[in-house]
Design a protein around this motif. Structure first.
Motif, PDB file in Angstrom:
ATOM      1  N   TYR A   5       0.444  -1.194  -0.068  1.00 29.73           N
ATOM      2  CA  TYR A   5      -0.127   0.272   0.243  1.00 29.73           C
ATOM      3  C   TYR A   5       0.977   1.324   0.213  1.00 29.73           C
ATOM      4  O   TYR A   5       2.350   1.025   0.655  1.00 29.73           O
ATOM      5  CB  TYR A   5      -0.970   0.205   0.993  1.00 29.73           C
ATOM      6  CG  TYR A   5      -1.848  -0.709   0.920  1.00 29.73           C
ATOM      7  CD1 TYR A   5      -3.103  -1.311   0.691  1.00 29.73           C
ATOM      8  CD2 TYR A   5      -1.787  -2.186   1.721  1.00 29.73           C
ATOM      9  CE1 TYR A   5      -4.100  -1.652   0.599  1.00 29.73           C
ATOM     10  CE2 TYR A   5      -2.264  -3.444   1.522  1.00 29.73           C
ATOM     11  CZ  TYR A   5      -4.283  -2.882   1.305  1.00 29.73           C
ATOM     12  OH  TYR A   5      -4.760  -4.483   1.170  1.00 29.73           O
ATOM     13  N   GLU A   6      -0.137   2.351  -0.545  1.00 28.76           N
ATOM     14  CA  GLU A   6       0.635   3.573  -0.266  1.00 28.76           C
ATOM     15  C   GLU A   6       0.379   4.479   0.357  1.00 28.76           C
ATOM     16  O   GLU A   6      -0.811   4.248   0.256  1.00 28.76           O
ATOM     17  CB  GLU A   6       1.545   3.828  -1.470  1.00 28.76           C
ATOM     18  CG  GLU A   6      -0.179   4.345  -2.370  1.00 28.76           C
ATOM     19  CD  GLU A   6       1.006   5.460  -4.464  1.00 28.76           C
ATOM     20  OE1 GLU A   6       2.110   5.423  -4.177  1.00 28.76           O
ATOM     21  OE2 GLU A   6      -0.028   5.299  -5.202  1.00 28.76           O
ATOM     22  N   ALA A   7       0.713   5.793   0.928  1.00 30.66           N
ATOM     23  CA  ALA A   7       0.215   6.238   1.286  1.00 30.66           C
ATOM     24  C   ALA A   7      -0.084   7.514   0.649  1.00 30.66           C
ATOM     25  O   ALA A   7       0.268   8.003   0.380  1.00 30.66           O
ATOM     26  CB  ALA A   7       0.137   7.778   2.895  1.00 30.66           C
ATOM     27  N   ARG A 165       3.537  11.509  -0.115  1.00 28.45           N
ATOM     28  CA  ARG A 165       3.428  10.039  -0.028  1.00 28.45           C
ATOM     29  C   ARG A 165       4.170   9.252   1.706  1.00 28.45           C
ATOM     30  O   ARG A 165       3.926   8.058   1.547  1.00 28.45           O
ATOM     31  CB  ARG A 165       4.289   9.459  -0.967  1.00 28.45           C
ATOM     32  CG  ARG A 165       3.545   9.687  -2.070  1.00 28.45           C
ATOM     33  CD  ARG A 165       1.728   8.745  -2.248  1.00 28.45           C
ATOM     34  NE  ARG A 165       1.221   9.174  -3.629  1.00 28.45           N
ATOM     35  CZ  ARG A 165       0.844  10.280  -3.599  1.00 28.45           C
ATOM     36  NH1 ARG A 165       0.575  11.073  -3.047  1.00 28.45           N
ATOM     37  NH2 ARG A 165      -0.212  10.930  -4.986  1.00 28.45           N
ATOM     38  N   SER A 166       4.543  10.506   2.392  1.00 25.92           N
ATOM     39  CA  SER A 166       5.001   9.736   3.855  1.00 25.92           C
ATOM     40  C   SER A 166       4.957  10.832   4.688  1.00 25.92           C
ATOM     41  O   SER A 166       4.537  12.088   4.811  1.00 25.92           O
ATOM     42  CB  SER A 166       6.375   9.176   3.233  1.00 25.92           C
ATOM     43  OG  SER A 166       7.209  10.338   3.497  1.00 25.92           O
ATOM     44  N   TYR A 226       4.604  16.052  16.720  1.00 24.34           N
ATOM     45  CA  TYR A 226       3.273  15.338  16.464  1.00 24.34           C
ATOM     46  C   TYR A 226       2.706  14.423  15.564  1.00 24.34           C
ATOM     47  O   TYR A 226       2.083  14.158  14.894  1.00 24.34           O
ATOM     48  CB  TYR A 226       2.511  16.200  17.663  1.00 24.34           C
ATOM     49  CG  TYR A 226       3.038  16.286  18.529  1.00 24.34           C
ATOM     50  CD1 TYR A 226       3.724  15.005  19.332  1.00 24.34           C
ATOM     51  CD2 TYR A 226       2.333  16.891  19.889  1.00 24.34           C
ATOM     52  CE1 TYR A 226       4.281  15.118  20.368  1.00 24.34           C
ATOM     53  CE2 TYR A 226       2.671  17.269  21.104  1.00 24.34           C
ATOM     54  CZ  TYR A 226       3.046  15.944  21.542  1.00 24.34           C
ATOM     55  OH  TYR A 226       3.550  15.818  22.681  1.00 24.34           O
ATOM     56  N   LEU A 227       2.656  15.602  13.974  1.00 25.56           N
ATOM     57  CA  LEU A 227       2.236  15.461  12.949  1.00 25.56           C
ATOM     58  C   LEU A 227       3.015  14.490  12.189  1.00 25.56           C
ATOM     59  O   LEU A 227       2.525  13.748  11.758  1.00 25.56           O
ATOM     60  CB  LEU A 227       3.087  16.408  11.894  1.00 25.56           C
ATOM     61  CG  LEU A 227       2.351  16.568  10.542  1.00 25.56           C
ATOM     62  CD1 LEU A 227       0.992  17.448  10.581  1.00 25.56           C
ATOM     63  CD2 LEU A 227       3.143  18.230   9.839  1.00 25.56           C
ATOM     64  N   HIS A 228       4.506  14.105  12.967  1.00 20.77           N
ATOM     65  CA  HIS A 228       5.408  12.871  12.095  1.00 20.77           C
ATOM     66  C   HIS A 228       4.875  12.090  12.291  1.00 20.77           C
ATOM     67  O   HIS A 228       4.132  10.937  11.719  1.00 20.77           O
ATOM     68  CB  HIS A 228       6.318  12.918  12.463  1.00 20.77           C
ATOM     69  CG  HIS A 228       7.213  12.670  11.406  1.00 20.77           C
ATOM     70  ND1 HIS A 228       7.843  10.994  11.235  1.00 20.77           N
ATOM     71  CD2 HIS A 228       8.232  12.268  10.200  1.00 20.77           C
ATOM     72  CE1 HIS A 228       8.232  10.171  10.477  1.00 20.77           C
ATOM     73  NE2 HIS A 228       8.538  11.587   9.749  1.00 20.77           N
TER      74      HIS A 228
END
Ligand SMILES: [Zn+2]
Length: 482
Positions: A5-7, A165-166, A226-228
Motif C-alpha cells: 500500500y501507499e499513503a 506519500r509519507s 506530532y504531525l509526523h
C-alpha cells in the motif's frame, strides 16, 4: 501475497496573519490578554454590527500567495459558513468558499533524499473562532468556558493537493511552508500559541491504483513531531484495516500525544452541512493587479533563494546555508562575513560557537549580545595569525559575556601568538633535549612521534606559539644532523 500500500496525504494549514487588529473589527489580536477583554459587538456577533475588512490582512494573504507561487484572484468572495458551536457567537464563520483569494502554486521539498513538487489547491481568507476552555477552572468537570479574544482573528487556510506519500514528506512540506510564512513576516510560526495549525487528510491505496482510498482527517496537530507521529500512526492503522478486508471510515480523528494514537472524533454522518452563501455584509474582495505588483516588489528574499545565494556568492556548503537560514542567523552571518571578508570562517563561528551558546543559554536570536563586527574582529585576528583558532575559542565566551573586543581581550591577557622565531626555537630545543629518546626514534624513521613533539612545543609555549612556525622549526631541527 497481499498487495503493498501507499499513503496519500494532503494538508490543510491555518496560519494567523500578523496584523495588529482583527479581520473585521479594530480589536487587538495580541496573544495572552485577559479572557474576553479584546472583544466588541462585531467579533461577538451582536445584532446590527457590520464587518469591515482589514486591508493589512489582505496584503499579508496576497504576500503568502505570491511567496507560494499562487495565482492571486482579481475578485474573491466572502461567504457564511453556518454551524452552531459555543465558540462561534454569530452562528456562522465568515470564510471564502467558492471563490478563494488564490489558486494553484506549490512548493519544492526534499524528503527521503528525493525532491518533489507539492501542489497547492488554494489559499483563502477567513476569521478564527473563539476558544473553548475545558480545563483550569474549579468547575471544569461540569462546565466549559469560552474566550472570544480569538474570535475574528485573521487567518489564511492553505490547502495542498494530496501529493505527499509519507509522514516525512508531509512534515518537510509543513516545515518549508512555515519557514516561508515566517520569513516574509505574515505569520509568527508559533504552533504552541496556535498561530499555525495543521490538519492532515490521510488515505491509503494499493500501489498502482489511481483512485483515492477513503480518507480520515487528523485535526489540530500542534507540533512537527506530532504531525509526523500522527500521520505514521494513521497510515499503519488504515493499512491494517484494509489489508484485513475492512473499510476505512470517512471521519475526523484527533491525535492524542500521550498515547501516540489517533481516535475518532466524529464520523461523516455527523458532519455539518454548512449551507454556505455569500456574505451579504461584505462586497466582493477586489485585488487590483497594481496592488499585487506593489506587494511583489516589497517581498523579501525567500529562504530557498537565499540558501542558493549563500552557496554561490559566499562559497559556503549547502549544509551551512541550510543551518544559517533556518536558525534565524542569516542576516547576522551576512554582516559577519561582509566585515571579516572570510565567509567560511564566519559561517563556522555563527553556526558553531554562537548558535551553541545561544541554545545553551536559551537566548533568542534577536537578543544576541555580540555585535557582528565584534565577531568579525575575532576572525580577523585568527586570519592575521595574531591568535590561533584554539585561543580564539577561549576568547569568544569572554567577548560574549563582556562585550569587549577580541583585540582588547587578547592584549589585556597577553594571548597573542608567539611568532618570534628565536623564542619559539628556544622552546623547540628545550623540548628536544627533554625528549631525547623520542627524538632518536623520529630520526630512526618513526614519523608518528612528530605529532607528540609538536604537542610538547605548543604546551611549552602555553598554547601561544604560532603553530606553523613551531612545526617548521621543529622539522628543521629534527632533520638537521645533531
Ligand atoms: Zn472586535
Amino acid at each position: 501475497m497481499s498487495p503493498s500500500y501507499e499513503a496519500v496525504i494532503g494538508l490543510e494549514i491555518h496560519a494567523q496573519l500578523r496584523t495588529a487588529t482583527k479581520i473585521f473589527c479594530g480589536c487587538s489580536t495580541a496573544f495572552g490578554a485577559a479572557p474576553n477583554s479584546e472583544v466588541c459587538p462585531v467579533c461577538l456577533g451582536q445584532p446590527g454590527a457590520l464587518p469591515v475588512l482589514n486591508r493589512q490582512a489582505v496584503d499579508y494573504a496576497v504576500m503568502a500567495a505570491l511567496a507560494l507561487g499562487c495565482e492571486v484572484q482579481r475578485e474573491s468572495i466572502f461567504a457564511r459558513k453556518n454551524y452552531f458551536y459555543p465558540d462561534l457567537p454569530k452562528g456562522y464563520q465568515i470564510s471564502q468558499y467558492e471563490r478563494p483569494l488564490a489558486l494553484g502554486g506549490g512548493l519544492e521539498i526534499t524528503a527521503d533524499g528525493q525532491s518533489r513538487f507539492i501542489r497547492l489547491t488554494r489559499i483563502h481568507m477567513e476569521e478564527d473562532a473563539g476558544k473553548s476552555l475545558h480545563e483550569g477552572f474549579r468547575d471544569s468537570e461540569t462546565r466549559t468556558y469560552v474566550d472570544y479574544n480569538r474570535s475574528g482573528v485573521p487567518l489564511i487556510e492553505i490547502v495542498s493537493e494530496p501529493d505527499m506519500r509519507s509522514a516525512a514528506e508531509a512534515s518537510e512540506f509543513f516545515t518549508r511552508l512555515r519557514e516561508i510564512l515566517v520569513s516574509i513576516g505574515v505569520n509568527d510560526g508559533n504552533m504552541e500559541e496556535g498561530s499555525l495549525r495543521c490538519d492532515a487528510n490521510v488515505s491509503v491505496r494499493p500501489v498502482g491504483q489511481e483512485t483515492l482510498g477513503t480518507k480520515a482527517e487528523v485535526k489540530n496537530v500542534n507540533s512537527f513531531r506530532y504531525l509526523h507521529k500522527a500521520i505514521e500512526y494513521e497510515i499503519d492503522r488504515q493499512i491494517e484495516v484494509v489489508s484485513k478486508g475492512g473499510r476505512v471510515v470517512q471521519e475526523t480523528r484527533l491525535f492524542d500525544s500521550s498515547t501516540g494514537r489517533t481516535h475518532s472524533m466524529r464520523s461523516k454522518e455527523e458532519a455539518h452541512d454548512y449551507r454556505y452563501f455569500p456574505e451579504p455584509d461584505l462586497p466582493p474582495l477586489l485585488v487590483a493587479a497594481d496592488r499585487v505588483e506593489r506587494l511583489r516588489a516589497r517581498m523579501p528574499e525567500l529562504p530557498q533563494a537565499r540558501r542558493q545565494r549563500f552557496v554561490t556568492s559566499y562559497g559556503i556548503p549547502d549544509y551551512d546555508a541550510g543551518v544559517l537560514t533556518q536558525s534565524g542567523l542569516a542576516d547576522y552571518f551576512e554582516q559577519v562575513a561582509g566585515a571579516a571578508g572570510n565567509p567560511k570562517a564566519a559561517s563556522n563561528w555563527v553556526m558553531g560557537e554562537l548558535l551553541r551558546t545561544l541554545n545553551e543559554r536559551g537566548t533568542a536570536v534577536a537578543d544576541v549580545p555580540l555585535q557582528p563586527a565584534a565577531l568579525a574582529g575575532l576572525i580577523a585576528l585568527v586570519d592575521k595569525g595574531t591568535i590561533s583558532n584554539a585561543i580564539a575559542k577561549d576568547v569568544f565566551p569572554k567577548m560574549y559575556a563582556s562585550g569587549r573586543s577580541a583585540a582588547d581581550i587578547v592584549a589585556a591577557e597577553g594571548l597573542a601568538q608567539n611568532s618570534d622565531e628565536s623564542a619559539v626555537l628556544e622552546i623547540v630545543r628545550a623540548v628536544m633535549a627533554a625528549n631525547a629518546e623520542t627524538v632518536a626514534q623520529y630520526r630512526a624513521g618513526s614519523q608518528k612521534t612528530f605529532g607528540f613533539l609538536v604537542g610538547q612545543v605548543m604546551k611549552g609555549s602555553g598554547g601561544k606559539a604560532n603553530p606553523k612556525l613551531a612545526n617548521a622549526l621543529l622539522k628543521r631541527e629534527l632533520d638537521s644532523p645533531s
